[in-house]
Design an enzyme around this catalytic site. Sequence first.
Site, short mmCIF file in Angstrom:
data_model
loop_
_atom_site.label_atom_id
_atom_site.label_comp_id
_atom_site.label_asym_id
_atom_site.label_seq_id
_atom_site.Cartn_x
_atom_site.Cartn_y
_atom_site.Cartn_z
N GLU A 31 0.82 -1.21 0.00
CA GLU A 31 0.00 0.00 0.00
C GLU A 31 0.86 1.26 0.00
O GLU A 31 0.80 2.09 0.92
CB GLU A 31 -0.97 -0.05 1.17
CG GLU A 31 -1.97 -1.20 1.01
CD GLU A 31 -2.95 -1.31 2.16
OE1 GLU A 31 -2.73 -0.66 3.21
OE2 GLU A 31 -3.94 -2.04 2.02
N HIS A 72 -15.25 -9.85 7.07
CA HIS A 72 -14.46 -10.56 8.07
C HIS A 72 -13.10 -9.87 8.20
O HIS A 72 -12.22 -10.11 7.38
CB HIS A 72 -14.23 -12.02 7.67
CG HIS A 72 -15.44 -12.88 7.76
ND1 HIS A 72 -15.50 -14.14 7.18
CD2 HIS A 72 -16.65 -12.68 8.35
CE1 HIS A 72 -16.69 -14.67 7.41
NE2 HIS A 72 -17.40 -13.80 8.12
N GLU A 94 -9.17 4.06 -0.54
CA GLU A 94 -9.22 4.49 0.85
C GLU A 94 -8.09 5.47 1.19
O GLU A 94 -8.27 6.36 2.03
CB GLU A 94 -9.15 3.28 1.78
CG GLU A 94 -7.87 2.47 1.68
CD GLU A 94 -7.92 1.22 2.53
OE1 GLU A 94 -8.91 1.02 3.24
OE2 GLU A 94 -6.96 0.42 2.47
#
Length: 704
Positions: free
Chosen positions: A172, A415, A509
Amino acid sequence: MKNFYLLMLCCFALVHTTFAQQLKSPDQKFQMEFSLQSDGTPVYSLNYKGKVVVKPSKLGLELKNDAKSLLNDFTISDTKTSTFDEVWKPVWGEVASIRNHYNELVVTLNQKVSERQLIIRFRLFDDGLGFRYEFPAQKNLTYFVIKEERSQFAMAGNHTAFWLPGDYDTQEYDYTTSKLSEIRGLTTKATTENVSQKTFSPTGVQTSLMMKTADGLYINLHEAALINYSCMHLNLDDKNMIFESWLTPDANGDKGYMQAPDHSPWRTIMVSDNATEILSSKMTLNLNDPCKIEDTSWIKPVKYVGVWWEMITGKSSWAYTDDFSTVQLGVTNYDKSKPNGKHGANTANVKKYIDFAATHGFDAVLVEGWNEGWEDWFGQFKDYVFDFVTPYPDFDVKGIRDYAKSKGVKMIMHHETSGSTRNYERHMDKAYQFMKDNGYDAVKSGYVGPILPRGENHYNQWTVNHYQYAIEKAADYKIMVNAHEAIRPTGICRTYPNLIGNESARGTEYQAFGGSKPNHVTILPFTRLIGGPMDYTPGIFEMDISKLNPGNTSHLNSTLANQLALYVTMYSPLQMAADLPENYMRFADAFQFIKDVAIDWSDSKYLEAEPGEYISVARKAKGTNNWFIGNVNGETARVSNITFDFLEKGKKYEATIYADAKDAHYKTNPQAYNIRKIKVNNKSKLSQFSAPGGGYAISVIEIK
């Protein structure tokens, strides 16, 4: 005298290598050579259209506590060549069928002193080379531990590279563009903060690595079919421009526990003088095994919305209460706590998303933060974090199940494991059965934070095996998987097409965490998407995050038109309309493209591309004669020129163009766009402005 020197040169070459084994691609554009050096070290090289791509490079593996290892002292005992040609149909994909055509060379090597055998298998396609190591069953090589794989990729120059720092725990990062020789000086700056990271070398980089040579060749280094093995990174000898494989270690520092018979993943080298051919390559998929799921009728592409962006931006929270500084599942009594008033996954809010999905034709709704444990989920090396079946008091599982069913909408389970892989495996059967009992056919899993057991990494063999276990276990329950923070994909979605998405890169995000570079989405298809689709979560229309959360001053480095184009350029059978419903209603005319765009395709045409600068793609919606086009642009404004020659001859179409306005800019005017309609056919051409950080999207609908 000239002949004498030529003779001496030939003799000198024979001293250093055995007779070279040659292999050409089906179209004859590639030529690979394999040989042994005088000490028995395996060496290969690769040319494309007469240009050197990989100079002579060593192959082999260093074994732990083994003086000889599998590095040298080899003789060639056998070579076999063959040709393979088939056409197979993916369950979902960019195209309806894929040709798998290659020439193969299998070299069997015997190690003289140890009396061990190693096989190196080469497959040469029209778009590049794949090779792997195979360890046949044998007396003197049964159980062994890999200290390091020593596969080399000797580059022919100081290429321009689009790279991420070598890291055992995260991908990321924003991409850095530089010469190979500059990587060492830029690694510290390129290694930006992440919740879980472990860089290993000032010249280490991750695959898939994209490069461009000075004379216009595009080169991509990656791996395919990563099964029961550690993820491969690359470490650069920047004096000689030689990359060498660098596997991810486990808690003991070991890089692979093997038992023969077995084999490594494929190491892949894609090459072209046209960047669009790198994007359209299916070599990674072709190096994976065929589908192992007998009945795939339950695996379906999904377009969804969800209770997610409001938490990412800080508008709402995953946690139900602020009463507890620490929680223990089964002990903490949430019924006696005070709700914090910010919890996003409450029944009333979720029903609003279900209504929105039903009204606008979306398949499903994702809900994060529905289950107990989010108050104390991260950063404590906590093993028993979630049980994946116990909802918060304000989340009515059965009521939401029945409400969604009445609206014709599916729910997507979430999850989050908090990196505790052992805990997830402990609960997996119960969690998957809970999903089926409540109408959930897909799960988004997450692995945020350091991996438990302690000392393991996100990308080592043990954890790679966990991800694979989760995919296969989900297939037993007919559940589709979208894994976040997991291993970067290597084409395994061919074998297990229930793996319909991954994150495994810097997604949308991060636009709420300070932003990504405006050219980020012009690089990802050349790198991260080489191995499989990404759940990038596009479709953000409100770029000023402070309007959702005054405490968050982040700003998307993208125009609204760019966000629309991502549904085409960032291929995935799992596409999210990630923004809040109210923001889509503010721009209802632009939202129409997200509603219309397909997510499963019968054909794809890459029209123009340059890594880091721009990509234009046209895709044909499966089962129709309609096409959708997307263009994403980097930092510099440009005019995109495309033709519509992919359209069927004799047919007429209406093209609706969603484009940047002339004054659009990702920083200063991101929501400036215009929409126009034109008639087109297969002879039509288009010149279209793309703003900095911008682009355009086009729906091309056949006129009946």
